[in-house]
Enzyme design. Structure first.
Site, mmCIF file in Angstrom:
data_model
loop_
_atom_site.group_PDB
_atom_site.id
_atom_site.type_symbol
_atom_site.label_atom_id
_atom_site.label_comp_id
_atom_site.label_asym_id
_atom_site.label_seq_id
_atom_site.Cartn_x
_atom_site.Cartn_y
_atom_site.Cartn_z
ATOM 1 N N HIS A 1 26.979 51.723 47.795
ATOM 2 C CA HIS A 1 28.045 51.673 48.808
ATOM 3 C C HIS A 1 27.515 51.114 50.115
ATOM 4 O O HIS A 1 27.961 51.525 51.189
ATOM 5 C CB HIS A 1 28.675 53.057 49.029
ATOM 6 C CG HIS A 1 29.727 53.377 48.019
ATOM 7 N ND1 HIS A 1 31.050 53.042 48.181
ATOM 8 C CD2 HIS A 1 29.647 53.964 46.812
ATOM 9 C CE1 HIS A 1 31.742 53.414 47.122
ATOM 10 N NE2 HIS A 1 30.912 53.977 46.273
ATOM 11 N N GLY B 1 34.134 49.602 32.663
ATOM 12 C CA GLY B 1 34.571 50.649 33.581
ATOM 13 C C GLY B 1 33.574 51.796 33.698
ATOM 14 O O GLY B 1 33.946 52.912 34.034
ATOM 15 N N SER C 1 30.970 45.439 34.218
ATOM 16 C CA SER C 1 31.596 44.542 33.235
ATOM 17 C C SER C 1 32.448 43.508 33.965
ATOM 18 O O SER C 1 32.634 42.395 33.475
ATOM 19 C CB SER C 1 32.459 45.343 32.256
ATOM 20 O OG SER C 1 33.570 45.925 32.909
ATOM 21 N N ASP D 1 27.231 42.791 42.735
ATOM 22 C CA ASP D 1 27.394 42.653 41.288
ATOM 23 C C ASP D 1 27.306 41.194 40.851
ATOM 24 O O ASP D 1 26.568 40.844 39.930
ATOM 25 C CB ASP D 1 28.736 43.243 40.840
ATOM 26 C CG ASP D 1 28.797 44.736 41.080
ATOM 27 O OD1 ASP D 1 27.782 45.301 41.533
ATOM 28 O OD2 ASP D 1 29.858 45.335 40.828
HETATM 29 P P1 ADP Z 1 32.918 47.960 35.873
HETATM 30 O O1 ADP Z 1 32.780 46.623 36.527
HETATM 31 O O2 ADP Z 1 31.981 48.971 36.439
HETATM 32 O O3 ADP Z 1 32.817 47.922 34.392
HETATM 33 P P2 ADP Z 1 35.566 47.708 36.962
HETATM 34 O O4 ADP Z 1 36.659 48.695 37.143
HETATM 35 O O5 ADP Z 1 35.065 46.983 38.166
HETATM 36 O O6 ADP Z 1 34.382 48.491 36.217
HETATM 37 O O7 ADP Z 1 35.997 46.595 35.927
HETATM 38 C C1 ADP Z 1 36.546 46.966 34.694
HETATM 39 C C2 ADP Z 1 37.754 46.085 34.387
HETATM 40 O O8 ADP Z 1 37.326 44.720 34.203
HETATM 41 C C3 ADP Z 1 38.417 46.458 33.079
HETATM 42 O O9 ADP Z 1 39.379 47.461 33.275
HETATM 43 C C4 ADP Z 1 39.045 45.136 32.644
HETATM 44 O O10 ADP Z 1 40.276 44.940 33.308
HETATM 45 C C5 ADP Z 1 38.067 44.108 33.183
HETATM 46 N N1 ADP Z 1 37.111 43.660 32.156
HETATM 47 C C6 ADP Z 1 35.764 43.739 32.213
HETATM 48 N N2 ADP Z 1 35.193 43.192 31.125
HETATM 49 C C7 ADP Z 1 36.186 42.765 30.346
HETATM 50 C C8 ADP Z 1 36.253 42.102 29.074
HETATM 51 N N3 ADP Z 1 35.161 41.778 28.387
HETATM 52 N N4 ADP Z 1 37.488 41.811 28.586
HETATM 53 C C9 ADP Z 1 38.589 42.112 29.275
HETATM 54 N N5 ADP Z 1 38.593 42.722 30.463
HETATM 55 C C10 ADP Z 1 37.421 43.054 30.997
HETATM 56 MG MG MG Z 2 33.200 46.168 38.591
#
Ligand code: ADP
Ligand code: MG
Length: 392
Positions: A45, A135, A140, A185
């Site tokens: 953060h 998530g 991701s 990120d």
């Molecule tokens: P993190 O980045 O920590 O995993 P976030 O909330 O920032 O969590 O991002 C997660 C969101 O990104 C998911 O809910 C989805 O909408 C999107 N996402 C990430 N990777 C994919 C993927 N491979 N296919 C589809 N959507 C994805």
């Molecule tokens: Mg994220």
């Protein structure tokens, strides 16, 4: 379900993506790219306050294959780790009809990148396959953004510098999913290096690869597998509170602030919450710089102490932890072979990162499994490479 999370490897994911592409679109893809997830060792953060962060890229990756299709349409299939398939189609942007965020929500992560790709893109087909937990605070989102950007570079032959690429993907996440994330990120996902952490100065956007010669130690990540859906406004609220503190001090961000500035904020009668957020940010910036230094000296005892301090500050001052993260850190705290542990990522669920003795890893997993109330998964994090084009 196994509680061991292991990376499938980019070749396996590439094969899966290629087969699905041929089945869906009737011809072979012409370019392929991959981008990793990441785990942040310390500096939480504070990227949006222009501080320092110290992430590593993970062996978990998002692979994407694609081909231009000359139809003006973008057709994207995403296969998740569970095997579930998502599909989206949208018109490629033109000068008269730019892309707008919309549904399905996940496609905004793709659309944002397409909208920000320099010089634009005509229609393309793509298949995405990932083993990055979604998530879970392992990014991701940056992984899919940077993978798509890299694919578009491969398809169009147009490339940009790495910092510029990270910034464009960050802008994509701001504008389309509407997440006002910092630069960390996209930066580490773009620029990770095997066996190194990356100390990123989020003000100058310069960075330094820090060798991680851990010897008998390992970085153990425990995924709590919980994600608290709060109102969704927590992250923007924290960001705004930090900006309020900086504004009150007449600074562009909290990066330039010192401990003495906390007294000034108190005198201005600012809210208790703003004061707590500012204290976290100022101290976390010092901690992160120190970890960068002592990691090079292999003073892992001190790295561990700073991990615990960071966690306590995120829990009590930033208030972004949750009972599950606190519980895992408390189980590890003081257990044999643990140097330090802390929540990592945005918080309210997700993962705990710990510096531990390699030969205690199995015992520590058992310890967490027997006391933690949920169903955790574990992996030992190997610092890996950033995004790249793949040979088909
Ligand atoms: P993190 O980045 O920590 O995993 P976030 O909330 O920032 O969590 O991002 C997660 C969101 O990104 C998911 O809910 C989805 O909408 C999107 N996402 C990430 N990777 C994919 C993927 N491979 N296919 C589809 N959507 C994805
Ligand atoms: Mg994220």
């Amino acid at each position: 379900m196994s509680n061991e999370l292991s990376a499938k490897g980019e070749r396996v994911l590439l094969q899966q993506a290629r087969e699905r592409f041929v089945a869906a679109f009737g011809s072979a893809p012409t370019a392929a790219a991959c981008a990793p997830g990441r785990v942040n060792l310390i500096g939480e953060h504070i990227d949006y306050c222009e501080g320092f962060v110290l992430p590593v890229a993970l062996p978990f990756v998002t692979v994407v294959v694609g081909a231009l299709n000359n139809t003006g349409e973008c057709n994207v299939i995403s296969i998740l780790g569970s095997g579930e398939e998502l599909k989206a189609s949208f018109l490629a942007p033109t000068a008269s009809s730019p892309l707008k965020p919309g549904t399905p929500a996940w496609a905004n992560y793709v659309k944002g990148v397409v909208a920000n790709f320099p010089g634009g893109v005509s229609g393309f087909d793509a298949v995405i396959v990932t083993d990055v937990p979604i998530g879970s605070g392992l990014s991701s989102s940056a992984s899919i953004e940077v993978a798509i950007f890299t694919l578009l570079e491969g398809l169009t032959g147009k490339t940009v510098g790495l910092v510029e690429k990270a910034k464009l993907c960050q802008k994509a996440e701001h504008e389309f999913p509407g997440m006002p994330c910092g630069i960390m990120d996209q930066y580490i996902v773009t620029m990770g290096k095997k066996d190194h952490a990356l100390l990123i100065d989020c003000r100058s956007l310069e960075s330094q690869h820090i060798p991680m010669e851990l010897g008998d130690l390992a970085v153990l990540v425990t995924n709590t597998n919980v994600k608290h859906q709060l109102t969704g406004s927590e992250y923007p609220t924290r960001r705004a509170q930090c900006q309020e503190a900086a504004d009150r001090l007449g600074l562009p961000s909290l990066r330039g602030a010192t401990i003495a500035d906390l007294e000034k904020l108190k005198q201005q009668n600012c809210s208790e919450d703003v004061l707590k957020r500012a204290k976290h940010v100022i101290e976390e910036i010092y901690r992160t710089e120190e970890v960068g230094r002592v990691m090079k000296e292999k003073n892992f005892q001190r790295v561990g102490e700073l991990f615990y301090q960071s966690h306590d500050s995120l829990s009590q001052l930033m208030e972004v932890s949750c009972p599950e993260l606190d519980q895992v850190v408390d189980i590890l705290r003081g257990a044999p072979g643990v140097y330090g542990a802390r929540m990592t990522g945005g918080g309210f669920g997700g993962c705990v990162v710990a510096l531990v003795e390699k030969n205690e890893v199995e015992n520590l997993k058992k310890r967490v499994l027997s006391s933690y109330k949920g169903t955790p998964t574990f992996f030992v994090s190997q610092p890996s490479e950033g995004a790249k084009l793949l040979k088909l």
